[in-house]
Design a protein around this motif. Structure first.
Motif, PDB file in Angstrom:
ATOM      1  N   GLY A 298       0.773  -1.228   0.000  1.00  0.00           N
ATOM      2  CA  GLY A 298       0.000   0.000   0.000  1.00  0.00           C
ATOM      3  C   GLY A 298       0.808   1.285   0.000  1.00  0.00           C
ATOM      4  N   THR A 299       2.135   1.173  -0.002  1.00  0.00           N
ATOM      5  CA  THR A 299       2.958   2.374  -0.069  1.00  0.00           C
ATOM      6  C   THR A 299       2.756   3.084  -1.405  1.00  0.00           C
ATOM      7  N   ILE A 300       2.787   2.306  -2.487  1.00  0.00           N
ATOM      8  CA  ILE A 300       2.508   2.833  -3.820  1.00  0.00           C
ATOM      9  C   ILE A 300       1.018   2.674  -4.077  1.00  0.00           C
ATOM     10  N   ASP A 301       0.372   3.735  -4.496  1.00  0.00           N
ATOM     11  CA  ASP A 301      -1.080   3.751  -4.594  1.00  0.00           C
ATOM     12  C   ASP A 301      -1.625   3.164  -5.882  1.00  0.00           C
ATOM     13  N   MET A 302      -0.934   3.395  -6.994  1.00  0.00           N
ATOM     14  CA  MET A 302      -1.554   3.108  -8.287  1.00  0.00           C
ATOM     15  C   MET A 302      -0.500   2.827  -9.342  1.00  0.00           C
ATOM     16  N   ILE A 303      -0.967   2.326 -10.471  1.00  0.00           N
ATOM     17  CA  ILE A 303      -0.139   2.112 -11.652  1.00  0.00           C
ATOM     18  C   ILE A 303      -0.554   3.132 -12.706  1.00  0.00           C
ATOM     19  N   ALA A 304       0.422   3.794 -13.315  1.00  0.00           N
ATOM     20  CA  ALA A 304       0.166   4.752 -14.397  1.00  0.00           C
ATOM     21  C   ALA A 304       1.197   4.501 -15.493  1.00  0.00           C
ATOM     22  N   THR A 305       0.784   4.578 -16.747  1.00  0.00           N
ATOM     23  CA  THR A 305       1.653   4.087 -17.818  1.00  0.00           C
ATOM     24  C   THR A 305       2.820   4.994 -18.160  1.00  0.00           C
ATOM     25  N   ASP A 306       2.682   6.319 -18.005  1.00  0.00           N
ATOM     26  CA  ASP A 306       3.645   7.269 -18.552  1.00  0.00           C
ATOM     27  C   ASP A 306       3.817   7.021 -20.057  1.00  0.00           C
ATOM     28  N   HIS A 307       2.699   6.783 -20.733  1.00  0.00           N
ATOM     29  CA  HIS A 307       2.695   6.552 -22.183  1.00  0.00           C
ATOM     30  C   HIS A 307       3.389   7.707 -22.883  1.00  0.00           C
ATOM     31  N   ALA A 308       4.566   7.429 -23.497  1.00  0.00           N
ATOM     32  CA  ALA A 308       5.406   8.494 -24.061  1.00  0.00           C
ATOM     33  C   ALA A 308       5.849   8.116 -25.472  1.00  0.00           C
ATOM     34  N   PRO A 309       4.993   8.349 -26.459  1.00  0.00           N
ATOM     35  CA  PRO A 309       5.323   7.976 -27.836  1.00  0.00           C
ATOM     36  C   PRO A 309       6.356   8.909 -28.471  1.00  0.00           C
ATOM     37  N   HIS A 310       7.212   8.316 -29.316  1.00  0.00           N
ATOM     38  CA  HIS A 310       8.179   9.079 -30.094  1.00  0.00           C
ATOM     39  C   HIS A 310       8.185   8.552 -31.520  1.00  0.00           C
ATOM     40  N   SER A 311       8.739   9.350 -32.412  1.00  0.00           N
ATOM     41  CA  SER A 311       8.847   8.924 -33.805  1.00  0.00           C
ATOM     42  C   SER A 311       9.943   7.871 -33.950  1.00  0.00           C
ATOM     43  N   GLU A 312       9.901   7.178 -35.071  1.00  0.00           N
ATOM     44  CA  GLU A 312      10.914   6.150 -35.343  1.00  0.00           C
ATOM     45  C   GLU A 312      12.312   6.753 -35.355  1.00  0.00           C
ATOM     46  N   ASP A 313      12.467   7.917 -35.971  1.00  0.00           N
ATOM     47  CA  ASP A 313      13.793   8.547 -36.053  1.00  0.00           C
ATOM     48  C   ASP A 313      14.333   8.902 -34.672  1.00  0.00           C
ATOM     49  N   GLU A 314      13.439   9.317 -33.761  1.00  0.00           N
ATOM     50  CA  GLU A 314      13.886   9.728 -32.425  1.00  0.00           C
ATOM     51  C   GLU A 314      14.340   8.549 -31.569  1.00  0.00           C
ATOM     52  N   LYS A 315      13.961   7.343 -31.958  1.00  0.00           N
ATOM     53  CA  LYS A 315      14.365   6.169 -31.183  1.00  0.00           C
ATOM     54  C   LYS A 315      15.377   5.291 -31.934  1.00  0.00           C
ATOM     55  N   LYS A 316      15.987   5.863 -32.962  1.00  0.00           N
ATOM     56  CA  LYS A 316      17.007   5.131 -33.691  1.00  0.00           C
ATOM     57  C   LYS A 316      18.348   5.228 -32.986  1.00  0.00           C
ATOM     58  N   GLY A 317      19.174   4.193 -33.163  1.00  0.00           N
ATOM     59  CA  GLY A 317      20.559   4.258 -32.726  1.00  0.00           C
ATOM     60  C   GLY A 317      20.752   4.081 -31.237  1.00  0.00           C
ATOM     61  N   SER A 318      21.861   4.566 -30.753  1.00  0.00           N
ATOM     62  CA  SER A 318      22.296   4.372 -29.372  1.00  0.00           C
ATOM     63  C   SER A 318      21.424   5.114 -28.374  1.00  0.00           C
ATOM     64  N   MET A 319      21.389   4.600 -27.169  1.00  0.00           N
ATOM     65  CA  MET A 319      20.730   5.315 -26.074  1.00  0.00           C
ATOM     66  C   MET A 319      21.331   6.702 -25.869  1.00  0.00           C
ATOM     67  N   CYS A 320      22.571   6.873 -26.222  1.00  0.00           N
ATOM     68  CA  CYS A 320      23.229   8.164 -25.996  1.00  0.00           C
ATOM     69  C   CYS A 320      22.565   9.295 -26.758  1.00  0.00           C
ATOM     70  N   HIS A 321      21.891   8.968 -27.854  1.00  0.00           N
ATOM     71  CA  HIS A 321      21.318  10.009 -28.702  1.00  0.00           C
ATOM     72  C   HIS A 321      19.799   9.937 -28.812  1.00  0.00           C
ATOM     73  N   ALA A 322      19.190   8.819 -28.477  1.00  0.00           N
ATOM     74  CA  ALA A 322      17.744   8.633 -28.651  1.00  0.00           C
ATOM     75  C   ALA A 322      16.958   9.362 -27.563  1.00  0.00           C
ATOM     76  N   ALA A 323      15.684   9.574 -27.840  1.00  0.00           N
ATOM     77  CA  ALA A 323      14.788  10.215 -26.874  1.00  0.00           C
ATOM     78  C   ALA A 323      14.454   9.253 -25.739  1.00  0.00           C
ATOM     79  N   PHE A 324      14.202   9.821 -24.569  1.00  0.00           N
ATOM     80  CA  PHE A 324      13.683   9.047 -23.444  1.00  0.00           C
ATOM     81  C   PHE A 324      12.204   8.754 -23.670  1.00  0.00           C
ATOM     82  N   GLY A 325      11.742   7.539 -23.379  1.00  0.00           N
ATOM     83  CA  GLY A 325      10.299   7.299 -23.392  1.00  0.00           C
ATOM     84  C   GLY A 325       9.905   5.946 -23.945  1.00  0.00           C
ATOM     85  N   ILE A 326       8.791   5.440 -23.445  1.00  0.00           N
ATOM     86  CA  ILE A 326       8.246   4.151 -23.840  1.00  0.00           C
ATOM     87  C   ILE A 326       6.723   4.287 -23.889  1.00  0.00           C
TER      88      ILE A 326
END
Length: 428
Positions: A298-326
């Motif tokens: 009961g410490t954590i109350d709820m589940i929330a998705t943090d739905h964070a869409p990005h374009s294909e180009d923004e999620k290409k390549g290494s983590m060092c350059h890609a956008a944060f989000g799922i």
């Protein structure tokens, strides 16, 4: 129009029971057994034998990117994705362009939400102007204009004084203050959790301290101001411990955890794959266990998705350059049901509470989170028996940035009703 949902396993008033639901003019007007035998004139019947019938899910944390970033997502596609996942009420964050930081901009987004939303969309206003963490917005005017709550999500409030004044204003106007917890001075350019796996992948790490240290500050400020403080996407064991302490001190705090932090840890990242890059990042197995335990106690109350869409180009390549989000709207319930309920870690009733009743109660969403006569007919129907595969071509979101594609799961959404209207129905 009268609609009868027959023979489903209905989650209602904390129990699973086989009852029928009668809908008329967008409302639930009756629940009971064998309603068809009462001779009521109905225009549509659905036999839901073997299906779970639940209150429409409630997500207090989504990103719809409109206006400003419609190449990532629109209100239409984001809300269709929510309906596909069984969500009927969502709360959209304000990291838009322009930011809804005044009445005119807030009302513009609200009109877009009403016009294009497939589900009920509650709109956050920002805490500070342009989400820059400096000058506060007009809380009173934004509340009267219908703001759901206040958040600068995507950015933590860096100055304690700004946060203190924001909390005082939110408390004065009886509004929740919803915080992305992150001390920028402790990030050091990290792109995934600081730890063994980051070293193995030769990637800069993000300290859990950047979250827990700011949360500690905020909880003390919340104790002083009495505000309803809501902590977004907890990810560390220290954060869980801090919230547990705060609740023991009767501080008015609620918090959420995202599905991906329950399902994965940094050790599960197979390579430098940007689909595993999110903020906060996937943490250690120890943190993951603390989040699960925090939900269960009961410490954590709820589940929330943090739905964070990005374009294909923004999620290409290494983590060092890609956008944060799922993304998460279309995968959350099925993955959590499969990995936790079917394995006996969570009860189905608990999962439904965390994803519907509790967020509705904590955020005072009176027409959401329960199936009761007189309430809106916001209903989700799930198939718990048949396995299915998460596929890119089935997503309704513009964003396909999730590492869960290709996963086999149970709990596929069959139908979603909003105000008694079918807003999603699985194709045969």
């Amino acid at each position: 129009m009268r609609i009868l949902l027959e023979n489903g396993l209905v989650y209602q008033a904390g129990r699973l029971q086989k009852v029928d639901i009668l809908i008329s003019e967008g409302k639930i007007i009756a629940l009971g057994k064998n309603l068809s035998q009462l001779g009521i004139d109905v225009q549509k019947k659905f036999d839901l034998t073997g299906k779970l019938v639940a209150p429409g899910l409630v997500d207090v944390h989504v990103h719809y990117r409109e206006p400003g970033f419609t190449y990532k997502e629109t209100i239409k596609t984001g809300s269709q994705a929510a309906a596909h996942g069984g969500f009927t009420t969502v709360c959209a964050m304000p990291n838009l362009d322009p930011v809804p930081d005044n009445v005119a901009r807030l009302q513009d987004v609200q009109k877009r939400n009403a016009k294009d939303g497939a589900v009920h969309i509650k709109q956050y206003a920002s805490i500070t102007q342009k989400r820059q963490g400096e000058k506060l917005t007009d809380f009173e005017a934004l509340k009267h204009a219908g703001a759901f709550a206040f958040s600068d999500d995507g950015s933590g409030i860096q100055e304690a004084g700004t946060m203190y004044l924001a909390m005082k204003k939110a408390a004065e106007y009886d509004m929740p203050l919803v915080e992305h917890i992150e001390d920028n001075s402790l990030l050091f350019g990290g792109v995934m959790n600081a730890g063994r796996r980051a070293k193995e992948l030769n990637l800069p790490g993000m300290l859990g301290l950047s979250e827990s240290s700011q949360l500690a500050r905020d909880l003390i400020l919340a104790q002083q101001t009495g505000v309803h403080y809501h902590a977004c996407h907890l990810s560390t064991k220290e954060s869980v411990e801090l919230v547990r302490w705060a609740k023991s001190k009767k501080i008015n705090v609620t918090c959420e955890v995202a599905p991906h932090h329950l399902l994965l840890a940094d050790a599960d990242i197979p390579c430098d794959d940007s689909f595993y890059k999110m903020n906060p990042p996937l943490r250690s197995k120890e943190d993951q266990k603390a989040l699960i335990d925090g939900l269960l106690d009961g410490t954590i109350d709820m589940i929330a998705t943090d739905h964070a869409p990005h374009s294909e180009d923004e999620k290409k390549g290494s983590m060092c350059h890609a956008a944060f989000g799922i993304t998460g709207s279309e995968t959350a319930f099925a993955l959590l049901y499969t990995h936790f309920v079917k394995k006996g870690i969570f009860k189905l009733e608990q999962l439904l509470e965390w994803m519907s009743a509790v967020p509705a109660q904590k955020f005072r969403l009176e027409n959401a989170g329960a199936l009761l006569p007189g309430k809106n007919a916001d209903i989700a129907v799930f198939n718990l028996k048949d396995e299915f595969e998460l596929k890119n071509e089935d997503y309704l979101s513009k964003g396909t940035n999730t590492p869960f594609t290709g996963t086999k799961a149970y709990g596929e959404t069959e139908m979603t009703f909003v105000d008694g209207e079918i807003v999603y129905q699985k194709e045969d």
